[in-house]
Structure formats: C-alpha cells, structure tokens
Design a protein around this motif. Sequence first.
Motif, PDB file in Angstrom:
ATOM      1  N   ASN A  14       0.829  -1.199   0.000  1.00 24.11           N
ATOM      2  CA  ASN A  14       0.000   0.000   0.000  1.00 24.11           C
ATOM      3  C   ASN A  14       0.870   1.259   0.000  1.00 24.11           C
ATOM      4  O   ASN A  14       1.860   1.328   0.737  1.00 24.11           O
ATOM      5  N   PRO A  15       0.534   2.268  -0.812  1.00 24.64           N
ATOM      6  CA  PRO A  15       1.305   3.515  -0.802  1.00 24.64           C
ATOM      7  C   PRO A  15       1.367   4.111   0.600  1.00 24.64           C
ATOM      8  O   PRO A  15       0.409   4.026   1.378  1.00 24.64           O
ATOM      9  N   ASN A  16       2.513   4.682   0.926  1.00 22.68           N
ATOM     10  CA  ASN A  16       2.755   5.343   2.218  1.00 22.68           C
ATOM     11  C   ASN A  16       2.773   4.383   3.398  1.00 22.68           C
ATOM     12  O   ASN A  16       2.807   4.817   4.549  1.00 22.68           O
ATOM     13  N   ARG A  17       2.797   3.095   3.145  1.00 25.51           N
ATOM     14  CA  ARG A  17       2.784   2.130   4.236  1.00 25.51           C
ATOM     15  C   ARG A  17       4.021   2.254   5.120  1.00 25.51           C
ATOM     16  O   ARG A  17       3.960   2.036   6.329  1.00 25.51           O
ATOM     17  N   LEU A  18       5.158   2.606   4.533  1.00 26.97           N
ATOM     18  CA  LEU A  18       6.429   2.625   5.267  1.00 26.97           C
ATOM     19  C   LEU A  18       6.929   4.046   5.545  1.00 26.97           C
ATOM     20  O   LEU A  18       8.099   4.252   5.841  1.00 26.97           O
ATOM     21  N   ARG A  19       6.050   5.018   5.467  1.00 30.55           N
ATOM     22  CA  ARG A  19       6.484   6.412   5.596  1.00 30.55           C
ATOM     23  C   ARG A  19       7.122   6.699   6.950  1.00 30.55           C
ATOM     24  O   ARG A  19       8.059   7.502   7.034  1.00 30.55           O
ATOM     25  N   ARG A  20       6.632   6.086   8.028  1.00 29.31           N
ATOM     26  CA  ARG A  20       7.198   6.360   9.352  1.00 29.31           C
ATOM     27  C   ARG A  20       8.623   5.809   9.443  1.00 29.31           C
ATOM     28  O   ARG A  20       9.525   6.474   9.976  1.00 29.31           O
ATOM     29  N   MET A  21       8.819   4.616   8.925  1.00 28.97           N
ATOM     30  CA  MET A  21      10.154   4.041   8.903  1.00 28.97           C
ATOM     31  C   MET A  21      11.095   4.875   8.043  1.00 28.97           C
ATOM     32  O   MET A  21      12.234   5.164   8.446  1.00 28.97           O
ATOM     33  N   ASP A  22      10.640   5.289   6.873  1.00 30.45           N
ATOM     34  CA  ASP A  22      11.488   6.068   5.961  1.00 30.45           C
ATOM     35  C   ASP A  22      11.871   7.413   6.570  1.00 30.45           C
ATOM     36  O   ASP A  22      13.008   7.870   6.434  1.00 30.45           O
ATOM     37  N   ARG A  23      10.906   8.040   7.224  1.00 30.78           N
ATOM     38  CA  ARG A  23      11.172   9.337   7.858  1.00 30.78           C
ATOM     39  C   ARG A  23      12.239   9.189   8.939  1.00 30.78           C
ATOM     40  O   ARG A  23      13.145  10.026   9.066  1.00 30.78           O
ATOM     41  N   ASP A  43      16.324  -1.740  -0.989  1.00 34.91           N
ATOM     42  CA  ASP A  43      14.993  -2.040  -0.477  1.00 34.91           C
ATOM     43  C   ASP A  43      14.751  -3.516  -0.747  1.00 34.91           C
ATOM     44  O   ASP A  43      14.435  -3.919  -1.868  1.00 34.91           O
ATOM     45  N   LEU A  44      14.921  -4.321   0.277  1.00 35.26           N
ATOM     46  CA  LEU A  44      14.889  -5.775   0.137  1.00 35.26           C
ATOM     47  C   LEU A  44      13.479  -6.317   0.338  1.00 35.26           C
ATOM     48  O   LEU A  44      12.865  -6.098   1.379  1.00 35.26           O
ATOM     49  N   GLY A  45      12.962  -7.014  -0.680  1.00 40.30           N
ATOM     50  CA  GLY A  45      11.626  -7.589  -0.591  1.00 40.30           C
ATOM     51  C   GLY A  45      10.541  -6.529  -0.642  1.00 40.30           C
ATOM     52  O   GLY A  45       9.672  -6.484   0.227  1.00 40.30           O
ATOM     53  N   TYR A  46      10.562  -5.694  -1.698  1.00 35.91           N
ATOM     54  CA  TYR A  46       9.643  -4.548  -1.761  1.00 35.91           C
ATOM     55  C   TYR A  46       8.202  -4.943  -2.063  1.00 35.91           C
ATOM     56  O   TYR A  46       7.285  -4.154  -1.867  1.00 35.91           O
ATOM     57  N   GLY A  47       7.986  -6.165  -2.562  1.00 33.81           N
ATOM     58  CA  GLY A  47       6.614  -6.634  -2.714  1.00 33.81           C
ATOM     59  C   GLY A  47       6.090  -6.622  -4.135  1.00 33.81           C
ATOM     60  O   GLY A  47       6.837  -6.558  -5.106  1.00 33.81           O
ATOM     61  N   ALA A  48       4.762  -6.661  -4.249  1.00 33.96           N
ATOM     62  CA  ALA A  48       4.110  -6.847  -5.540  1.00 33.96           C
ATOM     63  C   ALA A  48       4.145  -5.615  -6.426  1.00 33.96           C
ATOM     64  O   ALA A  48       3.925  -5.711  -7.636  1.00 33.96           O
ATOM     65  N   ALA A  49       4.384  -4.462  -5.853  1.00 34.73           N
ATOM     66  CA  ALA A  49       4.449  -3.207  -6.617  1.00 34.73           C
ATOM     67  C   ALA A  49       5.565  -2.344  -6.030  1.00 34.73           C
ATOM     68  O   ALA A  49       5.911  -2.487  -4.861  1.00 34.73           O
ATOM     69  N   PRO A  50       6.125  -1.431  -6.836  1.00 36.95           N
ATOM     70  CA  PRO A  50       7.317  -0.697  -6.394  1.00 36.95           C
ATOM     71  C   PRO A  50       7.050   0.590  -5.630  1.00 36.95           C
ATOM     72  O   PRO A  50       7.968   1.372  -5.423  1.00 36.95           O
ATOM     73  N   TRP A  51       5.802   0.805  -5.176  1.00 39.80           N
ATOM     74  CA  TRP A  51       5.481   2.110  -4.594  1.00 39.80           C
ATOM     75  C   TRP A  51       6.373   2.458  -3.409  1.00 39.80           C
ATOM     76  O   TRP A  51       6.859   3.589  -3.302  1.00 39.80           O
ATOM     77  N   THR A  52       6.574   1.521  -2.499  1.00 40.05           N
ATOM     78  CA  THR A  52       7.343   1.855  -1.301  1.00 40.05           C
ATOM     79  C   THR A  52       8.826   2.079  -1.622  1.00 40.05           C
ATOM     80  O   THR A  52       9.506   2.816  -0.918  1.00 40.05           O
ATOM     81  N   THR A  53       9.332   1.480  -2.695  1.00 35.75           N
ATOM     82  CA  THR A  53      10.718   1.734  -3.101  1.00 35.75           C
ATOM     83  C   THR A  53      10.848   3.144  -3.657  1.00 35.75           C
ATOM     84  O   THR A  53      11.815   3.863  -3.356  1.00 35.75           O
ATOM     85  N   LEU A  54       9.876   3.553  -4.472  1.00 27.71           N
ATOM     86  CA  LEU A  54       9.877   4.921  -4.992  1.00 27.71           C
ATOM     87  C   LEU A  54       9.797   5.928  -3.855  1.00 27.71           C
ATOM     88  O   LEU A  54      10.491   6.959  -3.868  1.00 27.71           O
ATOM     89  N   GLU A  55       8.972   5.645  -2.866  1.00 28.80           N
ATOM     90  CA  GLU A  55       8.837   6.540  -1.718  1.00 28.80           C
ATOM     91  C   GLU A  55      10.124   6.591  -0.901  1.00 28.80           C
ATOM     92  O   GLU A  55      10.512   7.666  -0.408  1.00 28.80           O
ATOM     93  N   GLU A 146      -0.974  -2.884   7.603  1.00 31.34           N
ATOM     94  CA  GLU A 146      -1.195  -2.736   6.170  1.00 31.34           C
ATOM     95  C   GLU A 146      -1.254  -1.294   5.693  1.00 31.34           C
ATOM     96  O   GLU A 146      -0.965  -1.015   4.534  1.00 31.34           O
ATOM     97  N   VAL A 147      -1.623  -0.362   6.572  1.00 29.61           N
ATOM     98  CA  VAL A 147      -1.737   1.030   6.150  1.00 29.61           C
ATOM     99  C   VAL A 147      -0.717   1.937   6.829  1.00 29.61           C
ATOM    100  O   VAL A 147      -0.780   3.163   6.704  1.00 29.61           O
ATOM    101  N   GLY A 148       0.235   1.358   7.555  1.00 29.36           N
ATOM    102  CA  GLY A 148       1.342   2.135   8.095  1.00 29.36           C
ATOM    103  C   GLY A 148       1.041   2.930   9.346  1.00 29.36           C
ATOM    104  O   GLY A 148       1.736   3.904   9.634  1.00 29.36           O
ATOM    105  N   ARG A 149       0.050   2.512  10.123  1.00 37.20           N
ATOM    106  CA  ARG A 149      -0.249   3.242  11.369  1.00 37.20           C
ATOM    107  C   ARG A 149       0.633   2.794  12.529  1.00 37.20           C
ATOM    108  O   ARG A 149       0.875   3.565  13.464  1.00 37.20           O
TER     109      ARG A 149
END
Length: 260
Positions: A14-23, A43-55, A146-149
């Motif tokens: 999910n987009p923005n799922r890892l924003r807290r970790m990235d920050r 970014d190891l094991g980024y998943g089914a789509a690259p959104w979190t790697t781009l973020e 799943e939503v990064g809370r």
Amino acid sequence: MTRPVGTPTRGTTNPNRLRRMDRWIAAAHGQALRRSDRPVAVDLGYGAAPWTTLELMRQLRTAAPRCEVVGIEIDPGRVAAAKPYECEGLSFRHGGFELPVAGPPTLIRAANVLRQYDEGEVAAVWARLCGRLAPGGLLVEGTCDEVGRRHVWVALGPEGPRTVTFATRLGSLDRPSDLAERLPKALIHRNVPGEAVHAFLRDFDRAWAAAAPYASLGARQRWIKAVRELAADWPLKDDRRRWRQGEVTVDWAALAPRSG
C-alpha cells in the motif's frame, strides 16, 4: 546464476505504508548517507508493486541527494512489473538475501520480510545482511500494519543490533502495548512475562495511563509525557523531536530476548 536466497513475501505494498520508517531512516542515517562517496540503499523484498521503493528514494534524497536505491525481489514477476519505473538512481533486480548489488550498501531496508520466517532463522539472516553493509552502514528490519499506522523495527550496524523503534499514528492508539502485534520476528514471541520487551510494554502502558490528564492537550502531549516517564527506567536513545512524531527508540540490549 545462483538461486536467490529466501522465500517470497505476501507482497502487500500500500502507498505510504512505510512512511514512518522512511522518515526515521532519513533523520537517523541521513548524515552517514551524505558522507558516503557512493551512497547505495537497498529495499529488500519490496513486494508486488514498487510504490514503497519509490517513496524510499524520494525520502532519502531529501537527506542525501546523491543516494541510489536498488529494489530487490525474489519473485521475478514483481521485478518485471517494476522495471518500467526505473529512472536515474533507481533500479530493480531479481534476488534475495544474497543482495545482488555491486559493493557494500550504506543502507538495507527489509520491511515485513522476516515475519514469515521462524524466530530461529532471524539471527542468521541478520548476520548475513549486516556482513554486507558498508562501514557505518545500517540495516533496518521490522514490521508494520497494512496502512502504516503501527511500526516496530530494529536498527542494526555491521556489529549487530543497536536499537528498537516503536512508531505509531497517535490518533489511532488506544495504549502503547497495541504495538505488540507489530513486533519484528526476533521479539514477537518474547512478549511474555519474564522477557524484557514484555516488561517494557507493561511499563509503557502504565506511563500512558498515568499521563491520561494530558489527553485534553492532545494525543501527542500525552505520548510525550508518557515517554518522559518511561525514560526514568529505560535507556531511550532519542528525544522530544522524535517523540513528537509518535516514535520512541530504545537500546536493543535493554529489550534483547533472554537466551534459551
């Protein structure tokens, strides 16, 4: 080519799922990335789509504009799907824990990767990944919802684990021990009486309850008050600037599992 080491993850991205970790990574490790002659983040094991790697790339480049990011996935179909998103400084490769990158990376992020493994496998994976880090490098391994809370992650250097960070969206928090369900694999089965992480979350809940009068000022002020009380008995490694973000970081040694 050798077979990649590891097994595929569920792939939730999910987009923005890892924003807290990235920050947190950008704040805690940005200086090391800037000092590096060639900062490379994996970014190891980024998943089914690259959104979190781009973020991750966007967040890291606010701290270190020269940083390169390599997304690594054990599922070749996921790599093929990510290839159209490659750009200058961003690439995707097929692989696993062997890390098919040239030279030692300055950062490895492994989010929601080890949760499916047995607890007894974690130490060997940590050692393998830490052994690939550049001097002064950082491995960040942990779990989120799943939503990064709610997040909990361990930060490790070439020498091994250093800290554990708990991070949450404060408006969604009932009590700090709600984060227990997101403990990384090295700790999640240790949340039982007699283990340090259980005692930490127990004390955090008590401090949170004692800080209830501050709830009228907002969840952030209640969190800060609770963390200040917690600091009297636990070796916290951060300060109010991070606490305001709904974070608290603890020395790994204080939470490490008992042997056996």
